[in-house]
Write an enzyme that holds these catalytic residues in place. Structure first.
Site, PDB file in Angstrom:
ATOM      1  N   ASP A  92      -3.649  10.189   4.765  1.00 52.25           N
ATOM      2  CA  ASP A  92      -3.818  11.099   5.901  1.00 52.25           C
ATOM      3  C   ASP A  92      -2.739  12.165   5.982  1.00 52.25           C
ATOM      4  O   ASP A  92      -1.630  12.009   5.467  1.00 52.25           O
ATOM      5  CB  ASP A  92      -3.842  10.310   7.220  1.00 52.25           C
ATOM      6  CG  ASP A  92      -2.735   9.269   7.312  1.00 52.25           C
ATOM      7  OD1 ASP A  92      -1.586   9.588   6.965  1.00 52.25           O
ATOM      8  OD2 ASP A  92      -3.013   8.131   7.720  1.00 52.25           O
ATOM      9  N   THR A 144      -8.829   3.308   7.275  1.00 46.88           N
ATOM     10  CA  THR A 144      -8.424   1.967   7.705  1.00 46.88           C
ATOM     11  C   THR A 144      -6.924   1.889   7.961  1.00 46.88           C
ATOM     12  O   THR A 144      -6.375   0.795   8.118  1.00 46.88           O
ATOM     13  CB  THR A 144      -8.813   0.918   6.647  1.00 46.88           C
ATOM     14  OG1 THR A 144      -8.350   1.344   5.358  1.00 46.88           O
ATOM     15  CG2 THR A 144     -10.316   0.722   6.596  1.00 46.88           C
ATOM     16  N   ASP A 183       0.821  -1.209   0.000  1.00 47.35           N
ATOM     17  CA  ASP A 183       0.000   0.000   0.000  1.00 47.35           C
ATOM     18  C   ASP A 183       0.855   1.259   0.000  1.00 47.35           C
ATOM     19  O   ASP A 183       0.492   2.273  -0.602  1.00 47.35           O
ATOM     20  CB  ASP A 183      -0.923   0.000   1.215  1.00 47.35           C
ATOM     21  CG  ASP A 183      -2.040  -1.034   1.099  1.00 47.35           C
ATOM     22  OD1 ASP A 183      -2.321  -1.463  -0.034  1.00 47.35           O
ATOM     23  OD2 ASP A 183      -2.619  -1.399   2.128  1.00 47.35           O
TER      24      ASP A 183
END
Length: 296
Positions: free
Chosen positions: A147, A187, A72
């Protein structure tokens, strides 16, 4: 559905498994008579590849689709570079989690073939843009798919700050920091800090305090078009940091202002047709499976 003829490949460095998967992907794409372009950093560790190479920045201009081989984190970095080009991005998981890179290496040929044949889903994931200002002058800015985090850096002392949303004062707080996350990032770090899981289709931003020195500090979900302003207290003795996706970092001084808002360009994230968000959550987060059926 779009026809993909010029395919870019980005791979995470430092992993023999990634290199093996990139080689396999390259052969598969060439067998389908497609034009394959390697990001220059991964091309350097693949001697004799014989392919066109490009910087990550330029991949968005010369490719119809980019495939990211890694975890990711690899896709987060690619997303920040490619979102402005409105180019579809597909992920093959060679990391530990795989929320965003959802194709397993063992199903590479099958799933990539489905995508190339036009059988896929597209999700538009929005990014955040952050700017640090000092005395009304911008000193740092960055984008984030997951984020934007205000944190104390190497210090163990808490940060004092004020939070404003759309010009309205929300609160002053003393905490280890503040996480501002997209639905994609809900998440990730925000989840670890006690934030809610938000479906990727939601147009919302979650604000999660990190270990606030109060019993009433709780996450808050706001409209995705909100503009957030965080003002670092002038009375602080430390210089906190702002991190975008945990990869780009800026150092703040007491009195600095951080603004966070939605970025205009979105990431076009491709999934196979059988992609199921709740199955991803169930698998990656260890949710319980269905109760087993049984007889008497």
């Amino acid at each position: 559905m779009e026809q993909f003829r010029n395919i870019g490949i980005i791979g995470r460095l430092g992993s023999s498994q990634v290199l093996d998967t990139v080689r396999r992907l390259k052969r598969f794409l060439l067998d389908r008579h497609l034009h394959v372009i390697l990001e220059d950093t991964i091309a350097e560790v693949l001697p004799g590849h014989g392919l066109q190479t490009s910087s990550r920045k330029m991949l968005g201009e010369v490719c119809d689709m980019v495939i990211v081989v890694g975890g990711d984190g690899s896709l987060l970095g690619a997303a920040r570079a490619l979102a402005k080009h409105n180019i579809p991005v597909l992920g093959i998981n060679r990391g530990s989690l795989g929320f965003l890179t959802d194709i397993r290496p063992d199903e590479l040929e099958i799933k990539v073939a489905e995508v190339l044949d036009g059988h896929y889903l597209v999700e538009n994931r929005f990014l955040l843009q952050a700017e640090v200002r000092r005395h009304a002058e911008a000193i740092g800015q960055g984008d984030a798919l997951n984020d934007v985090v205000l944190h104390p850096g190497k210090s163990t002392r808490m940060i004092e700050f004020e939070l404003y949303i759309d010009g309205q004062f929300v609160c002053s707080q003393k905490a280890d920091g503040l996480i501002v996350a997209t639905p994609t990032g809900s998440t990730a770090y925000a989840l670890s800090a006690g934030g809610p899981i938000m479906h990727p289709k939601l147009d919302a931003i979650v604000i999660v305090p990190m270990y606030p020195h109060t019993l009433s500090g709780r996450p808050i979900v706001v409209d995705g078009n909100s503009e957030l302003k965080i003002v670092v207290s002038k009375d602080m003795q430390i210089y906190p940091q702002v991190s975008c996706d945990g990869q780009n970092h800026f150092t703040c001084a007491p009195g600095d202002t951080i603004t966070v808002s939605k970025k205009a360009q979105k990431l076009r994230l491709i999934h196979p047709l059988d992609h199921n968000y709740y199955e991803v959550c169930r698998t990656k987060l260890g949710w319980g499976s269905k109760l087993g059926g049984g007889g008497d």
